[in-house]
Design a protein around this motif. Structure first.
Motif, short mmCIF file in Angstrom:
data_model
loop_
_atom_site.label_atom_id
_atom_site.label_comp_id
_atom_site.label_asym_id
_atom_site.label_seq_id
_atom_site.Cartn_x
_atom_site.Cartn_y
_atom_site.Cartn_z
N MET A 46 0.82 -1.20 0.00
CA MET A 46 0.00 0.00 0.00
C MET A 46 0.86 1.26 0.00
O MET A 46 0.56 2.25 -0.68
CB MET A 46 -0.92 -0.02 1.23
CG MET A 46 -1.97 1.08 1.25
SD MET A 46 -2.88 1.09 2.82
CE MET A 46 -3.38 -0.63 2.96
N PHE A 47 1.97 1.23 0.76
CA PHE A 47 2.85 2.39 0.86
C PHE A 47 3.92 2.40 -0.23
O PHE A 47 4.72 3.33 -0.30
CB PHE A 47 3.52 2.41 2.23
CG PHE A 47 2.68 3.01 3.32
CD1 PHE A 47 3.02 4.21 3.90
CD2 PHE A 47 1.53 2.38 3.74
CE1 PHE A 47 2.25 4.77 4.90
CE2 PHE A 47 0.75 2.92 4.75
CZ PHE A 47 1.10 4.12 5.33
N GLY A 48 3.93 1.39 -1.10
CA GLY A 48 4.88 1.34 -2.18
C GLY A 48 6.30 1.04 -1.72
O GLY A 48 7.27 1.46 -2.36
N ARG A 49 6.44 0.31 -0.63
CA ARG A 49 7.76 -0.05 -0.09
C ARG A 49 7.99 -1.55 -0.22
O ARG A 49 7.05 -2.35 -0.19
CB ARG A 49 7.85 0.35 1.39
CG ARG A 49 7.91 1.85 1.62
CD ARG A 49 7.87 2.16 3.11
NE ARG A 49 8.98 1.57 3.85
CZ ARG A 49 10.18 2.10 3.97
NH1 ARG A 49 10.45 3.26 3.37
NH2 ARG A 49 11.13 1.51 4.68
N ARG A 50 9.24 -1.92 -0.34
CA ARG A 50 9.61 -3.34 -0.34
C ARG A 50 9.77 -3.81 1.10
O ARG A 50 10.28 -3.07 1.95
CB ARG A 50 10.91 -3.56 -1.11
CG ARG A 50 10.82 -3.26 -2.59
CD ARG A 50 12.12 -3.66 -3.30
NE ARG A 50 13.25 -2.87 -2.77
CZ ARG A 50 13.66 -1.71 -3.26
NH1 ARG A 50 13.02 -1.18 -4.31
NH2 ARG A 50 14.68 -1.08 -2.73
N PRO A 51 9.35 -5.05 1.40
CA PRO A 51 9.54 -5.55 2.77
C PRO A 51 11.00 -5.49 3.22
O PRO A 51 11.28 -5.32 4.42
CB PRO A 51 9.03 -6.99 2.68
CG PRO A 51 8.03 -6.95 1.56
CD PRO A 51 8.58 -5.98 0.57
N LEU A 76 6.37 9.86 4.61
CA LEU A 76 5.60 9.41 3.45
C LEU A 76 4.22 10.07 3.38
O LEU A 76 3.45 9.76 2.48
CB LEU A 76 5.43 7.89 3.48
CG LEU A 76 6.68 7.04 3.31
CD1 LEU A 76 6.32 5.57 3.29
CD2 LEU A 76 7.42 7.42 2.03
N ILE A 77 3.95 10.95 4.32
CA ILE A 77 2.62 11.55 4.39
C ILE A 77 2.64 12.93 3.73
O ILE A 77 3.61 13.69 3.85
CB ILE A 77 2.16 11.68 5.86
CG1 ILE A 77 2.27 10.34 6.58
CG2 ILE A 77 0.73 12.19 5.93
CD1 ILE A 77 1.54 9.22 5.91
N LEU A 78 1.59 13.24 3.00
CA LEU A 78 1.46 14.56 2.37
C LEU A 78 1.60 15.65 3.44
O LEU A 78 1.07 15.51 4.55
CB LEU A 78 0.11 14.66 1.68
CG LEU A 78 -0.02 15.65 0.51
CD1 LEU A 78 0.89 15.24 -0.64
CD2 LEU A 78 -1.47 15.72 0.04
N ALA A 79 2.32 16.70 3.10
CA ALA A 79 2.69 17.72 4.10
C ALA A 79 1.48 18.25 4.86
O ALA A 79 1.53 18.38 6.10
CB ALA A 79 3.44 18.86 3.41
N ARG A 103 3.55 7.85 -2.37
CA ARG A 103 4.38 6.68 -2.62
C ARG A 103 5.65 7.07 -3.38
O ARG A 103 5.74 8.16 -3.96
CB ARG A 103 3.58 5.66 -3.44
CG ARG A 103 2.44 5.03 -2.67
CD ARG A 103 1.38 4.45 -3.59
NE ARG A 103 1.94 3.64 -4.65
CZ ARG A 103 1.96 2.31 -4.66
NH1 ARG A 103 1.44 1.64 -3.64
NH2 ARG A 103 2.46 1.64 -5.68
N PRO A 104 6.65 6.20 -3.37
CA PRO A 104 7.89 6.51 -4.11
C PRO A 104 7.67 6.75 -5.59
O PRO A 104 8.45 7.48 -6.22
CB PRO A 104 8.74 5.25 -3.88
CG PRO A 104 8.26 4.70 -2.57
CD PRO A 104 6.79 4.98 -2.55
N ASP A 105 6.60 6.18 -6.17
CA ASP A 105 6.31 6.42 -7.59
C ASP A 105 5.50 7.70 -7.80
O ASP A 105 4.95 7.92 -8.88
CB ASP A 105 5.58 5.22 -8.20
CG ASP A 105 4.26 4.92 -7.48
OD1 ASP A 105 3.89 5.69 -6.57
OD2 ASP A 105 3.62 3.90 -7.82
N SER A 106 5.38 8.53 -6.74
CA SER A 106 4.66 9.82 -6.75
C SER A 106 3.15 9.66 -6.78
O SER A 106 2.43 10.66 -6.84
CB SER A 106 5.10 10.69 -7.95
OG SER A 106 6.48 10.98 -7.87
N ASP A 107 2.65 8.43 -6.76
CA ASP A 107 1.22 8.22 -6.68
C ASP A 107 0.75 8.57 -5.27
O ASP A 107 1.42 8.25 -4.28
CB ASP A 107 0.89 6.76 -7.00
CG ASP A 107 -0.61 6.52 -7.09
OD1 ASP A 107 -1.34 7.51 -7.30
OD2 ASP A 107 -1.04 5.36 -6.95
#
Length: 495
Positions: free
Chosen positions: A142-147, A160-163, A191-195
């Motif tokens: 969901m957060f776009g991170r690898r385990p 990772l949260i919008l300002a 997310r890291p992909d900007s989504d």
């Protein structure tokens, strides 16, 4: 992900498998019915895009789909927690998988996110005593991170949260850890992909034996599509409301303009005053039975300087303010030119030129007549309009029309005239072509309207005035489900 510290708390009794299966079956059945409603609510994509009502209906259906998809996912999770003794219990994926009792949902109803709904619900636990953090695999996705990157601590989570949402998250966490309040709120994750994803988090503090907060656990759900659907419902609902307000405003303006232009007759009108051949006149506007918009129909009578009377009826194409304002322009021009002594044929020629050269060209039909009280002669011309009906001695007939094309149809058109000798007691009925529903082409509808008017001859014969004759017409046509509005003008020749 419940904490081990919950072991001392009694667990609720798990639901019966048959109960969960029944709920899943009901949800699937409701989902299939909703898909059918979605298809019916927007059969044509182009039409749905242009119609605010259809856009709003489709948005509501999409929102309901997301709610049902989430419900299917929750029921799936509930069932996966039960002992499974048959293969089909493990095959329910995201609310759209095959079910033994219901067909699979169509492709258009699949969630927009890739993967199942289960991967849109994750869990986390932050242990304040050991500083250990555990995330479920679904939460990493969901957060776009690898385990392998590891979970984020509560201090790292805001990265990772919008300002503009970070303060909200900080307040929720502080209230949970310090005051022991449950967590229930939303924030947006970058997310890291900007989504950007909208995440709904619910959780509770877990207390140790001393009543201090030992850890915090939470369940997080990706509600991005749900919130987008809700936003679409709000926007389309607002658009629909604006369209309705615009339509109401246009109707009010059109009605006010029409009332200001059409003769405000409440009783019979006599032209000229006195004299053996005075005309007894009455007219009525009949609104459409199916449309809320006002059309460009008119009726009019005007006593001219030379003692003759101008009689006219007509209909401009279209509805709303544009048609009503066009009708006001044409009627004003007709009156102005008539007082100069122009005959009916040339009058229609000038009106045709006017419509042909206006900034917003329009088409229209019209009938224009002069009645001479001294000779009881009627001179008239028409532009693609139904002919007047003459009633005499208990019977009626349509007058033979002179040649004339629709107003605005061609440049430089000329209009012929006809003359009819009238007698005392004669009744003339002028009307537009919207009296009856258009189950047939326009010419057929106009013919049907004329035939039904001619059938009223016995009732016209015993009517005492033009106003009584108008009431007869209203009784015959007033309740008809017409697609268009109409006008009728009745003139009775004095004895």
């Amino acid at each position: 992900m419940p904490s081990p510290l919950f072991a001392d708390h009694p667990a609720d009794r798990p639901p019966e498998r048959d109960t969960v299966e029944a709920l899943i079956t009901q949800a699937r059945r409701l989902r299939g019915g909703l898909d059918a409603v979605r298809r019916e609510s927007s059969p044509d994509a182009d039409v749905a895009t242009a119609d605010p009502q259809l856009r709003w209906q489709r948005a509501l259906c999409d929102l309901a789909v997301h709610h049902l998809d989430d419900l299917g996912g929750h029921l799936d999770q509930l069932r996966e927690g039960l002992p499974a003794d048959c293969d089909e219990l493990a095959g329910y994926d995201d609310g759209t998988a095959a079910h033994p009792e219901l067909p699979a949902a169509p492709p258009e109803s699949e969630p927009h996110e890739s993967g199942s709904l289960l991967r849109r619900v994750g869990s986390a636990e932050w242990n304040l005593l050991t500083d250990e953090v555990s995330w479920s695999d679904e939460l990493f996705a969901m957060f776009g991170r690898r385990p392998s990157d590891g979970p984020l601590t509560l201090d790292e989570l805001p990265s990772l949260i919008l300002a503009e949402d970070q303060e909200r998250l900080a307040t929720m966490v502080t209230d949970c850890l310090v005051d022991g309040r449950p967590i229930d709120g939303e924030f947006r994750v970058v997310r890291p992909d900007s989504d950007i994803r909208t995440v709904h988090m619910v959780g509770e503090p877990v207390l140790d034996a001393d009543g201090s907060t030992a850890c915090m656990w939470a369940v997080l759900r990706d509600v991005s599509e749900l919130r987008r659907s809700q936003q679409a419902v709000r926007e389309t609902g607002d658009s629909l409301q604006r369209q309705r307000q615009i339509a109401q405003t246009e109707r009010r303006i059109a009605v006010e303009l029409q009332e200001a232009v059409l003769p405000p007759w409440r009783d019979s009108l006599h032209f000229p005053q006195g004299g053996p051949a005075a005309l007894d006149l009455a007219g009525r506007y009949l609104p459409s039975g199916t449309s809320a918009l006002i059309g460009g129909d008119w009726y009019d009578a005007l006593q001219l300087p030379d003692g003759k009377t101008l009689l006219s009826v007509g209909d401009l194409t279209g509805h709303g303010v544009a048609a009503t304002s066009g009708m006001a322009m044409v009627l004003g021009a007709l009156r102005g030119m008539a007082v100069t002594g122009q005959q009916p044929g040339p009058l229609l020629g000038f009106l045709n030129q006017l419509l042909d050269t206006t900034a917003q060209p329009a088409l229209g039909s019209a009938l224009c007549a002069h009645f001479d009280p001294a000779t009881r002669r009627l001179e008239w011309a028409q532009a693609g309009h139904p002919a007047p009906l003459l009633f005499r001695g208990g019977t009626g007939r349509a007058l033979d029309p002179p040649e004339g094309v629709l107003l605005g149809a061609t440049t430089g058109a000329s209009y012929a005239q006809c003359t009819e000798q009238l007698e005392p007691g004669d009744l003339l009925v002028f009307h537009t072509d919207g009296l009856v529903p258009r189950r047939t082409p326009t010419a057929g509808a106009a013919h049907e309207g004329a035939e039904r008017l001619l059938a009223l001859a016995p009732r016209f014969a015993v009517a005492r005035s033009a106003q009584d004759s108008v009431r007869i017409v209203v009784e015959e046509f007033g309740s008809t489900e017409r697609e268009d509005d109409a006008c009728v003008l009745i003139a009775r020749i004095g004895d």
